[in-house]
Design a protein around this motif. Structure first.
Motif, short mmCIF file in Angstrom:
data_model
loop_
_atom_site.label_atom_id
_atom_site.label_comp_id
_atom_site.label_asym_id
_atom_site.label_seq_id
_atom_site.Cartn_x
_atom_site.Cartn_y
_atom_site.Cartn_z
N TYR A 156 0.88 -1.17 0.07
CA TYR A 156 -0.16 0.03 -0.02
C TYR A 156 0.77 0.93 -0.03
N ILE A 157 2.20 1.16 0.72
CA ILE A 157 3.06 2.39 0.81
C ILE A 157 3.23 2.58 -0.84
N GLN A 158 3.53 1.51 -1.72
CA GLN A 158 4.02 1.58 -3.10
C GLN A 158 2.64 2.50 -3.78
N GLU A 159 1.33 2.09 -3.66
CA GLU A 159 0.21 2.52 -4.32
C GLU A 159 0.15 3.90 -3.93
N ILE A 160 0.34 4.41 -2.65
CA ILE A 160 0.31 5.83 -2.19
C ILE A 160 1.41 6.48 -2.79
N LEU A 161 2.58 5.94 -3.09
CA LEU A 161 3.56 6.85 -3.73
C LEU A 161 3.17 6.96 -5.43
N LYS A 162 2.58 5.85 -5.90
CA LYS A 162 2.29 6.06 -7.33
C LYS A 162 1.06 7.47 -7.40
N GLN A 163 0.01 7.17 -6.40
CA GLN A 163 -1.03 8.14 -6.41
C GLN A 163 -0.10 9.87 -5.91
N LEU A 164 0.64 9.76 -5.08
CA LEU A 164 1.12 11.03 -4.78
C LEU A 164 1.89 11.47 -6.01
N GLN A 165 2.52 10.80 -6.83
CA GLN A 165 3.22 11.34 -8.21
C GLN A 165 2.26 11.69 -9.05
N LYS A 166 1.09 10.99 -9.15
CA LYS A 166 -0.08 11.47 -10.10
C LYS A 166 -0.55 12.98 -9.64
N GLU A 167 -0.59 13.16 -8.32
CA GLU A 167 -1.00 14.09 -7.86
C GLU A 167 -0.14 15.34 -7.90
N GLY A 168 1.04 15.02 -8.59
CA GLY A 168 2.25 16.21 -8.71
C GLY A 168 3.26 16.27 -7.60
N TYR A 169 3.07 15.50 -6.57
CA TYR A 169 3.88 15.70 -5.32
C TYR A 169 5.26 15.15 -5.67
N GLN A 170 6.11 15.81 -5.22
CA GLN A 170 7.48 15.49 -5.71
C GLN A 170 8.11 14.77 -4.81
N VAL A 171 8.44 13.43 -5.31
CA VAL A 171 9.03 12.47 -4.13
C VAL A 171 10.71 12.42 -4.60
N ASP A 172 11.43 12.57 -3.69
CA ASP A 172 12.90 12.61 -3.86
C ASP A 172 13.32 11.18 -3.49
N GLU A 173 13.94 10.17 -4.54
CA GLU A 173 14.25 8.90 -4.41
C GLU A 173 15.02 8.56 -3.14
N LYS A 174 15.85 9.72 -2.68
CA LYS A 174 16.63 9.41 -1.59
C LYS A 174 15.67 9.38 -0.15
N ASP A 175 14.89 9.78 -0.32
CA ASP A 175 13.81 10.06 0.92
C ASP A 175 13.30 8.46 1.05
N LEU A 176 13.04 7.72 0.07
CA LEU A 176 12.32 6.28 0.23
C LEU A 176 13.14 5.53 1.00
N GLU A 177 14.47 5.86 1.19
CA GLU A 177 15.33 5.08 1.92
C GLU A 177 14.83 4.97 3.61
N HIS A 178 14.34 6.29 4.06
CA HIS A 178 13.99 6.37 5.15
C HIS A 178 12.59 6.22 5.75
N ILE A 179 11.96 5.84 4.68
CA ILE A 179 10.40 5.41 4.75
C ILE A 179 10.32 4.05 5.65
N SER A 180 9.50 4.08 6.71
CA SER A 180 9.58 2.83 7.33
C SER A 180 8.33 2.07 7.03
N PRO A 181 8.29 0.78 6.90
CA PRO A 181 7.13 0.16 6.52
C PRO A 181 6.56 -0.41 7.65
N ALA A 182 6.88 -0.16 8.77
CA ALA A 182 6.33 -0.78 10.31
C ALA A 182 5.21 0.15 10.88
#
Length: 996
Positions: free
Chosen positions: A936-962
């Protein structure tokens, strides 16, 4: 085995072409000169490119899927194209989709390629041939996926083009019956009518309602009482009476015996009676033999725990005595001081002295003071051993039986302990009434001498207890062993036998790269010497890591300041994660992964609610809910729920289900941002227990006045948990670190592992390196760590300059090389599964004498540890990586605590097997949450990109799936439903239960 056992995603993996890095491309897709000549014989750039790619696919992977054109990665196409272009001195541009429009063209090209590569297609006549090969492999390891991988490798090696994966599934799915037939044949020397009757009687029920012998043997002890010890010894006596100890089952591999024994343990006698005799009898024979080994181990563990508890109670008695003495000392000193004052008073005449003393002090008061002083001066009162004598009668309730039933062998006999053990056995069992003056005493320790030898006379009860105490110590160290045991067998039996090693060492080590230990030792020496110079420069620089008054200073790592974009992104994710119930999550993830299919046995489910029962049993075990409470809450039948939980939730099944979740999580694209699956960590999580639980231990820091156990869990750098084990809370973590890594069957390729300080030892550094892994613990006392200098006769290594650290030890490199073959044998024994790392480490650490193997392993471990500490000081990224990985484990601890909400968080399961199932279920549920969150985090990231939200790939390293705030763990309560009452305003009573 089922005819089909792979999930859809697993089946797809076998036909998909993976992404390859540059090294793989060079190895598998490099076209030789003969290849290029062969390819040039075909017309057209499209044909040549397609044939070049197919040629490499067949040679490298051993199969060619019909849809290869649509699957082929771009980097493979480019790599092959460049090679063909260099041949023609012109770029190759071709549309692969247009290749082979005519079936005859494709078939002709295919036959030409097979002929060139010397490959051939799979034929129906191959099936019987490979069935024989699979039987041999399956006798060692009958896991379906393992056999499938081995068969694919074998076909590739034999240059047979792999058929469809469904065909191979069917072949392996039918091998189970062949394995049972092979087992029956190998045990043919045992088959006699008397044995058949004996085996059938194991499953017979008694009219009195007594347990069947089969079920009685399956029961494990839950307490360390004399009664429980005698009952366990009864099982060994029963097994020896039917001559199980005389059976030589070496013709059956150990893994096969354990597998068949588990089938008997996990099924009812009625189910076993329905199995045809040719399959049932080998099952029961292996069950009896394995039960004898397991019960012997169990009784000796219980004996050790009994001694541990007795010694603990004796220490408490000594402390209570010492406190009482302290309280009475002052008064005794005052009384005797006053008495002495009157004795030395010259004004009191001798004939009046006695009457004068008793005039001031009563005779009883003086006697009490005198007794206090005498007790203080008695040395025996000052040791716990004295208070152990009071437990002699309690020991005597079971020790005569223990000494009579088990056949103890003495490996170290210089102190004549064997004769002492024989004498104690005779005294305990009454065959000898009096302790002779010539009894062996060389093994008696100084602590025991104070109570065993009084006035130069041997005291029989104390002598017997001393022998029993030494027996316990030497069983742990290996100086005394029991042949029919796993944990307490002869130390040499843990390793690959020397006779086999001398003949087949090269063949054994071939799958592990040969294990050239001399070359590896030289490599370690050069690695260390290369690190010393930069380390000296770092210390002289004196900025961060430095020396202050000769003391090493390593500043703590600063907390990582995460960018505001990371915090904002995590907040966006947490807000958008759908709210979900825990049960819904369990079921939803199963539709993606199919893990529940692994929770099965040979018993076919007959209950229409079987799937719901499996999910409920998983939830109950993982969340510490009782099945009775869960049945009431879910309106499931309690007996059906109990049946599923006890017959389908084995440690092996849960491990396979968990592996599927870990593999699915590993394939998610975002997981690669958290790590590549090569780094992991392990840590213990302590859980309190209630009641008399045999393996629970007191640890006041965590359990107060109670007891508990530890779930020792392994976590990957992608947050998935791939292993867990229940261990004693008072036992060090270090011996258990490597076991789960070596038995890891997931797609994670663990090459580096980290722990906290309590999870390290010098031996562990050695074992990790021997297993081709890197050990990188976080050492909090690093300034006090002893480093080792290199000691060798080589001239170029004699004058090495060492930094001003604690290089107080030394490693004799020449001695290590001299014993390189012993290191190699230990490595091969652990890597092949001949012995577990934890068992071998525990045995070596408890050895009272510094034997040669222990010295060699410790020296090698100290060399590896010295190299690691140098790297640790030099490399800030390494320190950060270790800290980050350990923090991931802590995050998952918080999630596990959230999931562990039932039963007041207290474990009430008495059997270690049940506790292990609970630990596996908690791991499984934790990974279910991780998988669900990740998807679901992957789905949220896809949705954020569709909405124009800028996601820095380096930030993904610090996202917690817990995160777990969105998870409803308690279910839903409806307060709006209409209450259905009778006319009298009350509910209808339940009908009475028919007890007939």
């Amino acid at each position: 085995m089922p005819a089909t056992f792979l999930t859809t995603s697993e089946r797809d993996q076998y036909i998909q072409i993976p992404d390859l890095d540059e090294t793989d491309l060079q190895q598998g897709f490099y076209l030789t000169q003969p290849d290029l000549i062969f390819i040039q014989s075909f017309h057209g750039s499209t044909n040549r490119l397609a044939i070049g790619i197919q040629l490499c696919l067949i040679r490298y992977f051993g199969f060619l899927d019909d849809g290869w054109k649509t699957q082929i990665p771009d980097n493979i196409v480019s790599f092959v194209s460049r090679q063909l272009a260099s041949r023609n001195d012109a770029p190759v541009t071709a549309d692969l989709i247009s290749y082979g429009n005519r079936a005859m063209t494709r078939s002709f090209h295919f036959q030409q390629m097979l002929r060139y590569l010397n490959f051939r297609k799979w034929q129906p006549m191959d099936e019987p041939l490979y069935e024989k090969w699979l039987i041999h492999q399956g006798m060692e390891h009958d896991n379906e996926r393992y056999l499938l991988n081995k068969l694919c490798q074998k076909l590739h090696q034999d240059k047979i083009l792999r058929p469809s994966i469904g065909t191979l599934e069917r072949v392996i799915g039918g091998i189970d019956e062949h394995l049972h037939a092979e087992t029956y044949q190998r045990l043919s020397f045992l088959w006699q009518p008397e044995l058949f009757n004996l085996l059938d009687n194991l499953l017979q029920t008694y009219e009195t309602g007594k347990l069947t012998d089969h079920r009685w043997l399956c029961m494990v002890p839950t307490a360390n009482t004399p009664k429980s010890l005698r009952q366990t010894l009864d099982k060994i006596t029963f097994l020896k009476n039917i001559k199980v100890d005389t059976w030589d089952l070496s013709v059956i591999p150990s893994n096969r015996k354990k597998r068949l024994a588990n089938i008997v343990r996990n099924n009812s006698n009625h189910y076993l009676q329905r199995i045809k005799p040719q399959k049932r009898y080998p099952l029961l024979v292996c069950f009896l033999r394995e039960t004898l080994l397991d019960t012997t181990d169990s009784i000796l563990v219980m004996y050790h725990d009994f001694w541990t508890q007795a010694l603990s109670d004796a220490k408490k008695s000594l402390e209570a005595y010492q406190l009482g003495v302290i309280k009475s000392q002052n008064q005794a000193v005052k009384t005797l001081t006053k008495t002495v004052e009157m004795v030395v008073d010259d004004t009191i005449e001798n004939q009046y002295l006695r009457s004068k003393i008793f005039e001031n002090l009563s005779k009883e008061t003086i006697q009490e003071a005198l007794q206090v002083v005498l007790k203080i001066t008695k040395p025996a009162y000052q040791t716990p051993v004295f208070y152990l004598l009071k437990t002699y009668a309690r020991f005597k309730q079971f020790t005569p039986y223990l000494l009579r039933v088990l056949d103890f062998k003495v490996a170290f006999s210089k102190d004549n302990f064997g004769a002492g053990l024989d004498l104690a056995t005779q005294l305990q069992n009454g065959t000898k009434r009096k302790l002779p003056e010539s009894a062996p005493t060389h093994f008696i320790t100084q602590a025991w001498q104070k109570v065993v030898i009084i006035d130069k006379m041997l005291q029989a009860p104390a002598y017997e207890l001393c022998v029993l105490s030494v027996l316990n110590d030497r069983l742990q160290s290996g100086d005394v062993f029991v042949e029919l045991s796993r944990k307490y067998a002869d130390f040499n039996s843990f390793l690959i036998p020397k006779t086999r090693w001398q003949v087949a060492s090269s063949e054994i080590c071939l799958p592990f790269g040969g294990l050239d230990m001399v070359k590896r030792i030289d490599g370690k020496v050069f690695e260390l010497t290369d690190l010393l110079g930069p380390l000296a420069d770092l210390l002289s620089d004196g900025t961060q890591i430095r020396l202050e008054d000769g003391i090493l200073v390593v500043p703590p790592l600063e907390a990582e300041n995460l960018p505001a974009s990371v915090k904002d992104l995590q907040e966006q994710i947490n807000k958008r994660l759908p709210r979900v119930g825990l049960v819904e999550m369990i079921r939803e993830v199963d539709t993606w992964v199919g893990y529940a299919k692994e929770l099965q046995e040979e018993l076919l489910p007959r209950n229409p609610e079987h799937d719901a029962l499996r999910f409920a049993a998983l939830l109950g075990n993982a969340c510490n809910l009782t099945l009775a409470d869960l049945a009431r809450s879910s309106e499931l039948d309690y007996h059906s729920l109990w049946w599923v939980a006890n017959n389908y939730f084995s440690d092996q099944n849960l491990k396979r289900a968990n592996d599927l979740l870990v593999n699915f999580h590993h394939r998610q694209w975002i997981s690669s941002y958290w790590g590549d699956g090569t780094l992991s960590s392990s840590d213990g999580q302590r859980f309190a227990t209630s009641g008399k639980i045999r393996n629970a231990q007191a640890l006041p820091k965590y359990f107060g006045y109670g007891k508990g156990v530890t779930f020792y869990t392994h976590t990957s750098d992608q947050y998935s948990q791939y292993g867990t084990k229940v261990i004693s809370s008072t036992e060090r973590d270090a011996p258990h670190v490597l076991d789960e890594i070596l038995t890891n069957e997931t797609d994670l390729t663990i090459v580096e592992h980290t722990t906290d300080t309590h999870g390290y030892s010098d031996l562990l550094f050695a074992f990790f390196d021997l297993a081709n892994k890197r050990f990188a613990p976080r050492l909090r006392d690093i300034k006090n760590q002893r480093l080792c200098k290199i000691k060798t006769e080589k001239e170029n290594l004699v004058e090495i300059q060492y930094p001003q650290l604690k290089f107080t030890g030394s490693v004799n490199i020449d001695y290590l090389k001299k014993h390189a073959d012993e290191l190699k044998r230990v490595a091969a024994s652990v890597l092949t599964g001949t012995v577990t790392a934890s068992l071998l480490i525990n045995k070596l650490q408890s050895y009272p004498r510094q034997n040669n193997l222990m010295y060699v392993l410790q020296s090698y471990g100290q060399l590896v540890k010295t190299i690691f500490i140098c790297k640790y000081l030099l490399q800030l990224p390494l320190r950060h990586r270790i800290n980050t990985q350990l923090n991931k484990g802590e995050q998952l601890h918080n999630l596990r605590v959230y999931l562990w909400f039932g039963g007041d968080g207290i474990i009430r399961k008495k059997q270690e097997k049940q506790q292990q199932v609970t630990a596996r279920c908690l791991n499984l549920l934790t990974n279910i949450v991780m998988v669900w969150n990740t998807v679901y985090i992957q789905e949220i990231l896809k949705q954020l990109q569709k909405e124009g939200y800028q996601v820095d790939e380096k930030d993904l390293e610090h996202i917690s799936p817990a995160p777990f705030e969105h998870i409803n763990r308690l279910g839903k309560y409806d307060f709006n439903d209409e209450i259905r009452l009778q006319e009298n305003g009350l509910r209808a009573l339940r009908p009475p239960v028919d007890k007939r």
